[in-house]
Scaffold this motif. Structure first.
Motif, PDB file in Angstrom:
ATOM      1  N   LYS A   1       0.855  -1.192   0.000  1.00 55.09           N
ATOM      2  CA  LYS A   1       0.000   0.000   0.000  1.00 55.09           C
ATOM      3  C   LYS A   1       0.883   1.232   0.000  1.00 55.09           C
ATOM      4  N   CYS A   2       0.232   2.369  -0.232  1.00 57.00           N
ATOM      5  CA  CYS A   2       1.013   3.595  -0.393  1.00 57.00           C
ATOM      6  C   CYS A   2       1.706   3.974   0.907  1.00 57.00           C
ATOM      7  N   PRO A   3       3.021   4.155   0.895  1.00 58.15           N
ATOM      8  CA  PRO A   3       3.727   4.532   2.118  1.00 58.15           C
ATOM      9  C   PRO A   3       3.375   5.963   2.560  1.00 58.15           C
ATOM     10  N   ALA A   4       2.822   6.771   1.662  1.00 54.05           N
ATOM     11  CA  ALA A   4       2.518   8.156   2.020  1.00 54.05           C
ATOM     12  C   ALA A   4       1.123   8.288   2.640  1.00 54.05           C
ATOM     13  N   CYS A   5       0.109   7.646   2.042  1.00 55.12           N
ATOM     14  CA  CYS A   5      -1.255   7.873   2.527  1.00 55.12           C
ATOM     15  C   CYS A   5      -1.965   6.577   2.902  1.00 55.12           C
ATOM     16  N   ASN A   6      -1.231   5.470   2.821  1.00 58.03           N
ATOM     17  CA  ASN A   6      -1.804   4.184   3.227  1.00 58.03           C
ATOM     18  C   ASN A   6      -2.912   3.646   2.326  1.00 58.03           C
TER      19      ASN A   6
END
Ligand code: ADP
Ligand code: ZN
Length: 761
Positions: A503-508
C-alpha cells in the motif's frame, strides 16, 4: 637518503675542481605517478641504472617523508646539471622494455590537458591491466620420451604417443598429434616412459583469428556502386600519399559503408600496414566483426570478456606487427600498432566512444590526434553523424562522402507516424491499432518484426492512485521501475532492488497502479495479442550471460523468432533482410530529457532503428508512435532526411553556444551532505566567475549554475552541477584549471570535471 648526499658532498669538497663539476652533473628522470601526486617529479638516476632508465618504462622511486617505494612512469630522461637541492634517486626499474612509445607519451600528455585528467591516470587507462601487471603467458611443461624399455608391450596408442614425443612437446600438442587421450599420456608419465623436459610458454587464447585461405569468404562484391567507389577513392588518395585526412561516410543504413571500410582496409594491408577499426560495442555488432573476420587473414577482436593474460598476448601480437586488423571498442584506439595505416570509426555518433570515467576522453578526438601524428586517413561512418562531425564537414575541415541510397536498389521503408495524443491510438495499451495492424501485415507477409522501446522493466513507475506518490529508490532520487517476475522495484540509477510496498507509504491507500510500459510489459502484451508468433526480448535484463546477444540474434536471423522486442540494443548495425516492420513504441522517451543533445539522440535512434526495416526483397514499413509528431527530430527521422534535422538544429546550438559552436566544461559535485554540496558548488562557481571577469572577452564566456543535477541524488550522494561554456575550449580549460588548481575541497565533498560531456544527467 639525505645523509648519503651530505657525505657525498663532504667527500667532494676536498677533491680537485673538475671532480666537483662532474658531481654537479648527472642523469635526471622525470616520472609520473599513477595516482596521488599530480605533478611530474624529477629523480636522479644512479650510474648503475642509467642504461635501463628510459622514457616509457616504469621505475621504482621513493616518495614522501617516509620514502615509500612507488612505481612510476618514466616520461623523460635528460643529463645535465643537478639542482642545488639534492634529488632523491630512482631505486629500480620495473620493465625490461618500454611499455609506451614516445608517441604514446606525447598522446597521453595531450589527453591529460585536453580532458583535464591527471597524466598518470591517462597512462594507466591506455595500458591494459595485463600489460601493466606484466602477466606472462602461463608456462606449460614439455614432455619427451625417455627411451626406457617398457615392462610390458605398449599398446598401439602408447606407441603413437612415444613416437610423437621423440622431441620435446607439450601434453596438449602430444595429445593432438597422437590422437591419444590425456589419460594415456599420464600413464606413460607415471611408468617413466615419458618425462618432463623443461617448460614452454603456453600459447594463450588471444581471440586472434587466423583464417586458412579456404575459410576466407567470397562475399566481396564484384562492383562497388558509384557512391561507394568515390568514397573509397577519397580514402585511397591520402592513404597512397601517406597523408592525413578525415573522411566522413554519411550513408543511410545499407548503403554499403562497411564494404567501403573493408576495401580500404584491404588496400592498407596490401602496403604491409595495419588498420584499427572501432565499433561502438563488440557484443552489439557481431555482424560487423564477423565480416572483418571473414574477409581477412589475421584479425584481433578486442572485446571486454578477454582476460588480462589474453589482452596482454594480443597487445604483444599487435606490437610485433603480426596482426593486420584490430577491431574493438573505444580503448582499441590505443592498440600499439607499429605500422598503422588507417583508422576507421563505425557509427561515429555513438556516445560509447566517450569514456564515462576519468580520463573522460572521446575516442574520435584521440583517433584524430593519432591519425594526424601518423599521417594516415581517418574514416568516420554513420547514417546519422554527430553534429560535431557534421559541422566540421560544413566548415570544410573534413571531407564528407554521401552514400544516399541503399545498395542493390532496395528502397528505404515508408514511415507512418502515430499521434499518441489521439485517444484512439491508446485504446489498446502501448501498441496503437495502427502498429497492431502493421505487425499483422508483416507476419501475414511472411516477414519479421522489431519493436523498439527504450525502457526496460515492466512498469516505468508505481504510483498511488489516491495521492499520486510514486515509489522511489531509498538512496537515489529516481522512481523505481517495476520488474517482473517477483514484483521487484529496481532503481535504474544504482541497481538497488527493493520490495514494492503493498500500500502507499505516504497515505496508506491500498491502490498502487503500475504506470508506463517497459519492455517486459510490451513483450507480455505482444504474446497475448499474437499467441501464434514466436516472441523474444533483448535488453540488458535478458542479455546478462555471455554470448546471449549472439544467440538471440542468430535465432532471429534463422527466423526462429518472429517478433523481437528490445531496447536500443536492437537498433545497432544489424542486417536482417526479412524484417518487414519496425515499430518505435515511444519515440519521445528520450526527447524531453534535460540534455541539449536529446533531440539529436532521438533523431539518431529512430533513424537507426527504422533502417532495420525493408532491407530485403519483401519491402518494409516503419511505425513511429509519438506525442510530438511535429518535432523536427521526429519529422526528419520519418522522412529519412537526417540532414533536415541537422539544418534545423545547428542554428539552435549556435544561438546557445552549445557544441559544435562552443565547448562545455561540466563540473559535478557530490556529497552525502546536501548543504555541503550546495556550498561547494557555489564556491567553485564564484571563483570561476571571478576568473572569467578578468578575461579579455568575458561576454562570450558563461558560467551556468550551480544547480541541482537532473538526478539530484544518486547512491545517497546529493549532486549539483555547473557548466562553463564558451566558444574556445582551450580558454575554458585554462580557466577551469587555474581555478581548480587552488581549490582545496572539504573532506565530505567530491567533484569531477567533465570536458565536452556527452552525459548531462
Ligand atoms: P552499411 O554498412 O552502410 O549498412 P553494408 O556495407 O553492410 O552497408 O551493405 C549492405 C549490404 O549490401 C550487405 O549485405 C553487403 O554485403 C551488400 N553490399 C555492399 N556493397 C555491395 C555492392 N557493391 N554490391 C553488392 N552488394 C553489396
Ligand atoms: Zn537507486
Amino acid at each position: 637518503m639525505a645523509d648519503h648526499h651530505t657525505s657525498q658532498r663532504q667527500l667532494f669538497e676536498s677533491q680537485p675542481q673538475w671532480v666537483e663539476d662532474d658531481a654537479r652533473r648527472g642523469t635526471i628522470a622525470t616520472v609520473v605517478l599513477p595516482d596521488g601526486v599530480e605533478k611530474p617529479l624529477d629523480y636522479q638516476v644512479p650510474e648503475s641504472l642509467v642504461p635501463m632508465v628510459e622514457p616509457g618504462r616504469r621505475v621504482r622511486v621513493p616518495l614522501g617523508r617516509a620514502n615509500r617505494e612507488r612505481i612510476a612512469y618514466c616520461v623523460a630522461v635528460r643529463s645535465g646539471e643537478l639542482p642545488s637541492s639534492p634529488l632523491k634517486s630512482v631505486v629500480g626499474v620495473e620493465d625490461d622494455s618500454p611499455l609506451l612509445s614516445s608517441r604514446m607519451l606525447d598522446l597521453t600528455q595531450w589527453m591529460s590537458r585536453r580532458w583535464m585528467a591527471r597524466w598518470g591516470e591517462v597512462l594507466e587507462a591506455v595500458l591494459p591491466a595485463g600489460v601493466r601487471l606484466q602477466r606472462r603467458s602461463r608456462m606449460a611443461p614439455l614432455l619427451v620420451a625417455t627411451g626406457v624399455l617398457p615392462a610390458r608391450k605398449p599398446t598401439a596408442s602408447q606407441l603413437q604417443v612415444l613416437a610423437a614425443a621423440a622431441t620435446a612437446i607439450t601434453a596438449e600438442e602430444l595429445s593432438r598429434q597422437s590422437g591419444a587421450s590425456k589419460a594415456v599420456i599420464s600413464r606413460l608419465l607415471r611408468c617413466g616412459l615419458l618425462t618432463q623436459a623443461g617448460l614452454t610458454e603456453r600459447s594463450p587464447k588471444s581471440g586472434l583469428v587466423k583464417n586458412d585461405r579456404t575459410l576466407i569468404s567470397h562475399d566481396r562484391p564484384e562492383h562497388l556502386s558509384p557512391a561507394q567507389s568515390s568514397a573509397l577513392e577519397a580514402i585511397r588518395t591520402p592513404l597512397r600519399a601517406d597523408r592525413h585526412e578525415t573522411i566522413v561516410l554519411f550513408g543511410v543504413t545499407g548503403s554499403g559503408k562497411t564494404e567501403v571500410y573493408l576495401q580500404a582496409v584491404e588496400e592498407t594491408l596490401s602496403y604491409g600496414k595495419q588498420a584499427i577499426v572501432l565499433v561502438p560495442e563488440i557484443s552489439l555488432t557481431p555482424q560487423t566483426c564477423d565480416r572483418f573476420r571473414a574477409r581477412f587473414g589475421s584479425v584481433a577482436v578486442l572485446h571486454s570478456h578477454l582476460t588480462a593474460t589474453e589482452r596482454h598476448a594480443q597487445w604483444r601480437e599487435i606490437a610485433a606487427g603480426r596482426v593486420g586488423v584490430i577491431v574493438g571498442a573505444r580503448s582499441a584506439i590505443f592498440a600499439p600498432a607499429p605500422r598503422l595505416g588507417l583508422i576507421v570509426i563505425d557509427e561515429e555518433h555513438e556516445t560509447s566512444f566517450k569514456q564515462g570515467t576519468a580520463p573522460r576522453y572521446h575516442a574520435r578526438d584521440v583517433a584524430e590526434w593519432i591519425a594526424k601524428a601518423e599521417r594516415v586517413p581517418l574514416v568516420l561512418g554513420s547514417a546519422t553523424p554527430s553534429l560535431e562531425t557534421f559541422a566540421r564537414c560544413l566548415r570544410g575541415e573534413w571531407k564528407m562522402c554521401a552514400l544516399a541510397n541503399r545498395v542493390g536498389g532496395s528502397q528505404l521503408p515508408a514511415v507512418l507516424t502515430v499521434d499518441l495524443r489521439d485517444p484512439k491510438s491508446r485504446s489498446l495499451g502501448a501498441v496503437s491499432p495502427r502498429l497492431m495492424a502493421g505487425i499483422k501485415w508483416a507476419l501475414a507477409g511472411g516477414g519479421q518484426v522489431m519493436l523498439l522501446l527504450n525502457r526496460r522493466g515492466f512498469a516505468t513507475h508505481v504510483q498511488c492512485r489516491a495521492c499520486g506518490h510514486a515509489a522511489r529508490c531509498p538512496q537515489c532520487d529516481i522512481a523505481l521501475t517495476l520488474h517482473q517476475p517477483g514484483n521487484r522495484g529496481i532503481c535504474h540509477g544504482c541497481g538497488l532492488v527493493s520490495r514494492l510496498p503493498g500500500k502507499c507509504p505516504a497515505c496508506n491507500a491500498p491502490e498502487l497502479t503500475q504506470r508506463g510500459t517497459g519492455t517486459q510489459r510490451l513483450e507480455e502484451q505482444i504474446r497475448v495479442c499474437f499467441p501464434e508468433a514466436r516472441v523474444a526480448r533483448m535488453d540488458t535484463d535478458t542479455m546478462r550471460s555471455r554470448g546471449s546477444h549472439e544467440r538471440t540474434l542468430d535465432a532471429f536471423r534463422a527466423r526462429e523468432i518472429d517478433i523481437l522486442v528490445g531496447t536500443q540494443m536492437i537498433a545497432k548495425g544489424l542486417d536482417f533482410p526479412a524484417v518487414m516492420l519496425v515499430g518505435v513504441v515511444n519515440a519521445d522517451a528520450a526527447l524531453h530529457l534535460p540534455d541539449f543533445r536529446a533531440a539529436e539522440r532521438t533523431c539518431q535512434l529512430v533513424t537507426q532503428v527504422s533502417g532495420r526495416s525493408g532491407r530485403g526483397p519483401l519491402g518494409g514499413r516503419v511505425v513511429v508512435q509519438t506525442s510530438t509528431p511535429d518535432h523536427p527530430a521526429i519529422l526528419a527521422a520519418a522522412s529519412h532526411d537526417y540532414e533536415a534535422f541537422v539544418r534545423s538544429e545547428l542554428p539552435i546550438r549556435e544561438a546557445l553556444l552549445y557544441p559544435p559552436f562552443g565547448s562545455i566544461v561540466r563540473i559535478v559535485v557530490r556529497s552525502v551532505n546536501e548543504q555541503a554540496v550546495a556550498n561547494w558548488a557555489e564556491h567553485i562557481a564564484d571563483q570561476l566567475r571571478v576568473e572569467v571577469a578578468t578575461r579579455a572577452n568575458p561576454v562570450a564566456l558563461r558560467v551556468l549554475g550551480p544547480a541541482p543535477a537532473p538526478i539530484t541524488r544518486l547512491r545517497d550522494r546529493f549532486r549539483w552541477h555547473l557548466q562553463v561554456q564558451g566558444p574556445d575550449g582551450e580558454i575554458l580549460r585554462e580557466i577551469v584549471s587555474k581555478v581548480t588548481a587552488s581549490l582545496k575541497n572539504p573532506d565530505n565533498v567530491a567533484w569531477i570535471v567533465d570536458v565536452d560531456p556527452v552525459e548531462m544527467l
